[in-house]
Design a protein around this motif. Structure first.
Motif, mmCIF file in Angstrom:
data_model
loop_
_atom_site.group_PDB
_atom_site.id
_atom_site.type_symbol
_atom_site.label_atom_id
_atom_site.label_comp_id
_atom_site.label_asym_id
_atom_site.label_seq_id
_atom_site.Cartn_x
_atom_site.Cartn_y
_atom_site.Cartn_z
ATOM 1 N N GLU A 155 0.824 -1.201 0.000
ATOM 2 C CA GLU A 155 0.000 0.000 0.000
ATOM 3 C C GLU A 155 0.859 1.252 0.000
ATOM 4 O O GLU A 155 0.535 2.237 -0.649
ATOM 5 N N THR A 156 1.964 1.242 0.750
ATOM 6 C CA THR A 156 2.815 2.432 0.792
ATOM 7 C C THR A 156 3.524 2.643 -0.547
ATOM 8 O O THR A 156 3.910 3.759 -0.868
ATOM 9 N N ARG A 198 -6.128 1.252 0.381
ATOM 10 C CA ARG A 198 -5.751 1.870 -0.900
ATOM 11 C C ARG A 198 -6.216 1.019 -2.081
ATOM 12 O O ARG A 198 -6.694 1.551 -3.082
ATOM 13 N N ASP A 221 -0.647 9.863 0.100
ATOM 14 C CA ASP A 221 -0.660 9.331 -1.257
ATOM 15 C C ASP A 221 -0.348 10.442 -2.264
ATOM 16 O O ASP A 221 -0.478 11.632 -1.968
ATOM 17 N N SER A 236 0.127 3.949 -5.400
ATOM 18 C CA SER A 236 -0.655 5.175 -5.294
ATOM 19 C C SER A 236 -2.028 4.984 -5.902
ATOM 20 O O SER A 236 -2.244 4.123 -6.761
#
Length: 525
Positions: free
Chosen positions: A323-324, A390, A423, A327
């Protein structure tokens, strides 16, 4: 009618023990006392002298030195039980208490509860299958022999354990026993107690086994009751209200907990602070009264979790690497509406849908039943939605074929806001600041389970300032986070003042924003 013989294990504060014994026997109940042999002789003599003329008090014939986690606690209990069975032939129930326990109902109420159901009250969960043991040893408590105390003989305790493991000196649980575990604060019928005492005399193999188990006060009576008593005659619960902190320490009650304790579905509470003199005096009078009009709301544990949780606010979900590193997309715009009053945010969203063609979703991270399309299962539970937030938002952008998406969120979900603002997409936040009356906060407490319909006004009165501060604190945290593109509309503002913020948030003409701000009954409860 039920007559209770209290089994009291204690080791300090002789004056408090004397007072406790006098209070519990004042209405015809009994008490059998084991005072730890480690305690000073003059303290024990004080108790014996003060209670010498009370025919409803007896003492264990043999005092032993007790240590936490040792068999000595069970042996001391058995000595006190044997003395009670012999001294009080009219006792119908035997109730285990400590010097820190006090009644939170009247004797009349307690007797009625025991008369209403011919059962034993004892926590007894399967030792191996349940999750009653949260940390530390589990199976090792039973299959190895423990002769030393882990608290004051730590080196010997662990050396003995490791040596047995290395040499393969495991042992088996007695074949006909299913080991159970639970709280040591039980209430058993006389017949059950007599069966247990008879069992201890006949089954020396079982006694040898438990004498070298670790923390047997959590397994001995719990296992024997299940072995001897038919299942329908057991209630797997304790009648003593007790809670533990995250660190495994018992929660202590003080003077201002009186109304809270009385509203719990229990007969006794542990543990009462030695400094809570006013609380002890009130509870002592209560047991001797004939009061029976107790309103049971049973919200104690939820209240404790709520109040203590205020001091541990942080990121509840660590970002997953996928998730990190992924985007929502630079070209996309995510618009977040944060509001504590969910119905207000939903009205605003409904008006936005009416006046624009924007896609808006309600509290998808707070309400399980928020309508969502089938996204392959990721949308099925709140836990999945939050864990893969996300990915979920990307799928919603794709499903609705849009680059602009609105969703609602509770003001408590700062971690989610922070993640979305980190994000590469454009993220905007519109915070709705509502006014909160005491009536609304009381209703909120009931809706989220912090209070029940029978919660006393006094308990609610003590709770409301904390809830109000909690709401203010959440707003402060959002402000302190310093989010860009952060606007706020307020209930006390005029529609014209709110329209400017709405226009900026939605990027819509002022006339459209004004129509949204003028939504009838937008802030009504």
């Amino acid at each position: 009618m039920a007559r209770i013989a209290f089994i009291l294990l204690c080791h300090k504060d002789p004056k408090a023990i004397i007072r406790q014994a006098e209070q519990l026997t004042a209405v015809g109940d009994y008490i059998s006392i084991h005072f730890d042999a480690r305690a000073p002789k003059d303290a024990y003599a004080m108790i014996r002298d003060a209670l010498a003329d009370n025919s409803n008090v007896t003492f264990a014939r043999k005092r032993i030195r007790c240590g936490w986690g040792e068999w000595s606690l069970v042996q001391a209990t058995l000595h006190a039980v044997e003395a009670a069975v012999e001294a009080f032939p009219r006792a119908t129930h035997f109730y285990m208490v400590s010097g820190d326990c006090m009644a939170i109902k009247s004797a009349q109420y307690a007797h009625a509860v025991l008369d209403a159901d011919d059962v034993d009250y004892i926590e007894s969960f399967d030792f191996f299958e349940s999750d009653w043991i949260k940390t530390g040893m589990k199976e090792e408590r039973l299959i190895y022999r423990h002769w030393f105390n882990e608290r004051n003989q730590k080196t010997l305790f662990y050396r003995s354990w490791w040596l047995q493991r290395r040499l393969g000196l495991e042992r088996s649980v007695p074949a006909d026993l299913q080991v159970m575990i639970g709280s040591q604060w039980w209430c058993l019928r006389r017949r059950t107690i007599e069966w247990i005492l008879d069992f201890t005399r006949k089954r020396r193999d079982v006694m040898r086994f438990f004498r070298t188990t670790w923390i047997p006060d959590e397994t001995f009576f719990q296992t024997l009751v299940r072995h001897l008593v038919p299942e329908p005659e057991i209630r797997t619960r304790t009648l003593t209200f007790l809670m533990f902190t995250d660190y495994g320490m018992p929660v202590t009650f003080y003077n201002d907990h009186y109304d809270l304790l009385l509203s719990q579905d229990y007969l006794f509470a542990r543990k009462i602070s030695p400094e809570a003199g006013q609380l002890k005096e009130r509870l002592g009078r209560l047991y001797a009264s004939d009061r029976t009009d107790f309103k049971i709301s049973d919200e104690g544990r939820k209240l404790f979790q709520f109040l203590t949780g205020r001091g541990r606010i942080g990121r509840r979900f660590a970002p997953r690497f996928w998730e990190t590193e992924t985007s929502l997309g630079r070209e996309r715009e995510l618009m977040i509406i944060a509001c504590k009053k969910w119905h207000v945010a939903k009205r605003l969203v409904g008006s936005i849908k009416h006046h624009t063609n924007l896609t808006a979703i309600d509290y998808l991270f707070n309400e399980e039943d928020t309508p969502l399309p089938d996204l392959g299962g990721i949308q099925t539970t709140l836990e999945k939605r939050t864990r893969h937030r996300r990915a979920l938002m990307r799928m919603l952008f794709d499903y609705h074929e849009t680059d602009r998406l609105i969703f609602c969120i509770d003001t408590a979900n700062l971690d989610l806001m922070q993640d979305f603002f980190s994000d590469r997409s454009t993220t905007r936040l519109l915070e709705i600041a509502c006014e909160f009356t005491d009536e609304y906060l009381a209703g909120h407490a009931k809706r989220v389970g912090l209070a029940g319909e029978e919660t006393s006004d006094e308990t609610l009165k003590q709770l409301l300032p904390t809830i109000r501060y909690d709401v203010v604190f959440e707003a402060d945290r959002i402000r302190d986070a310093g989010f860009p593109n952060h606007g706020k509309i307020r209930e006390r503002n005029t529609p014209e003042e709110n329209a400017a913020r709405i226009a900026e948030f939605l990027s819509v003409p002022e006339d459209t924003a004004r129509s949204i701000a003028q939504t009838p009954y937008l802030f009504a409860d």
